[in-house]
Design an enzyme around this catalytic site. Sequence first.
Site, PDB file in Angstrom:
ATOM      1  N   GLY A 209     -13.624  -0.374   3.709  1.00 11.65           N
ATOM      2  CA  GLY A 209     -12.950   0.595   2.891  1.00 11.65           C
ATOM      3  C   GLY A 209     -11.872   1.236   3.702  1.00 11.65           C
TER       4      GLY A 209
ATOM      5  N   ASP B 229      -6.211  -7.168  -5.207  1.00  9.41           N
ATOM      6  CA  ASP B 229      -7.022  -7.553  -4.041  1.00  9.41           C
ATOM      7  C   ASP B 229      -7.944  -8.839  -4.227  1.00  9.41           C
ATOM      8  OD1 ASP B 229      -6.259  -4.908  -3.535  1.00  9.41           O
ATOM      9  OD2 ASP B 229      -8.298  -4.359  -2.574  1.00  9.41           O
TER      10      ASP B 229
HETATM   11  C1  MEV Z   1      -7.180  -0.745  -3.213  1.00  7.65           C
HETATM   12  O1  MEV Z   1      -7.220  -1.925  -2.538  1.00  7.65           O
HETATM   13  C2  MEV Z   1      -5.845  -1.099  -4.280  1.00  7.65           C
HETATM   14  C3  MEV Z   1      -5.663  -0.444  -5.380  1.00  7.65           C
HETATM   15  O2  MEV Z   1      -4.279  -0.557  -5.806  1.00  7.65           O
HETATM   16  C4  MEV Z   1      -6.738  -0.644  -6.531  1.00  7.65           C
HETATM   17  C5  MEV Z   1      -6.711  -1.745  -7.236  1.00  7.65           C
HETATM   18  O3  MEV Z   1      -5.750  -2.423  -7.285  1.00  7.65           O
HETATM   19  O4  MEV Z   1      -7.639  -2.482  -7.803  1.00  7.65           O
HETATM   20  C6  MEV Z   1      -5.673   1.159  -5.004  1.00  7.65           C
END
Ligand code: MEV
Length: 327
Positions: free
Chosen positions: A113, A163
């Site tokens: 996280g 991601d």
């Molecule tokens: C989280 O690592 C990245 C965000 O842009 C969420 C996403 O892209 O799903 C905050």
Amino acid sequence: MVTSSAPGKVYLFGEHAVVYGEPAVPCAIERRARVSAREIDEGLRINSEDLQLDGFTVEYDGDGEDQPDVDVAQPILDAAMGYVNEAVSQVRDAADAPDAGFEIEIASDIPLGAGLGSSAAVVVAAIDAATRELGVELTPAEVAERAYQVEMAVQDGQASRADTFCSAMGGAVRVEGDDCRTVDGVGNLPFVIGYDGGAGDTGALVAGVRSLRAEYDFAADTVAAIGDVVREGEAVLGTDDYGTLGDLMDFNHGLLSALGVSSRSLDSMVWAARDAGAMGAKLTGAGGGGCIVALDDTDGALTALRYTPGCEDAFRAELDTDGVRRE
Ligand code: MEV
């Protein structure tokens, strides 16, 4: 027993705005989650050596009701368990084996996280290992698609493909809505990571940006401005114009701060890196706590971060050109 691994990542640019269709450029880094899967008669047994949770073992039938006894914020833990549950659902679907049981072992050197893509890496590696355990070979793109479905389910329909695509493919990637591609010729950018030892709740942070964006036109403009920063940055990506890249990272951090996803410790690590001569620095990932990424080809930012109160760890991160791979 089959083992796969997948890399974590930093966002050079574009987190949060990517959820609303703006482009983003995450880069895979040489920190990996390794997941082993063994088919068992029924249910799901998860063992984790790391995940920054001091180690836990949990056995349950997949309804998510049993919880491991560890000292970590409940939302972060729920999210970790939720990701593995949903990954196993995707595996059962891919292999047309709705009743398949698994023993899953997770070893990760990506803090949980903290903005380095731990959940995406665990999900990507878990889907790859468990499908192969059932004799099904998915391409990295197919793994990325299923891993994205997992993030959508766990994050209440608020996730981008960034991601999971980055972790499955490796290297630098560009994601804009459903358009996901690898970016050639980026090379090894001089990334320095600072980690405050904390974590953010991605779902809650994404929801916070969503409601700001819905409430205020200027918040919607801020999200759109992040897209402009990314497009500007793409023009110098692959060149050695680190000065411009760094300036744009600084700008990106300011816009993320305006959207409320930075924190005191992230800001102080960003400023420590900049004061020590980094060409740019920004938070990476969902924010709220966790990691910053700075661009610095000297030892300045690394040394400064190591002496910054609230910074628990600082390290260089090399670009990892491998995505998901069998171990
Ligand atoms: C989280 O690592 C990245 C965000 O842009 C969420 C996403 O892209 O799903 C905050």
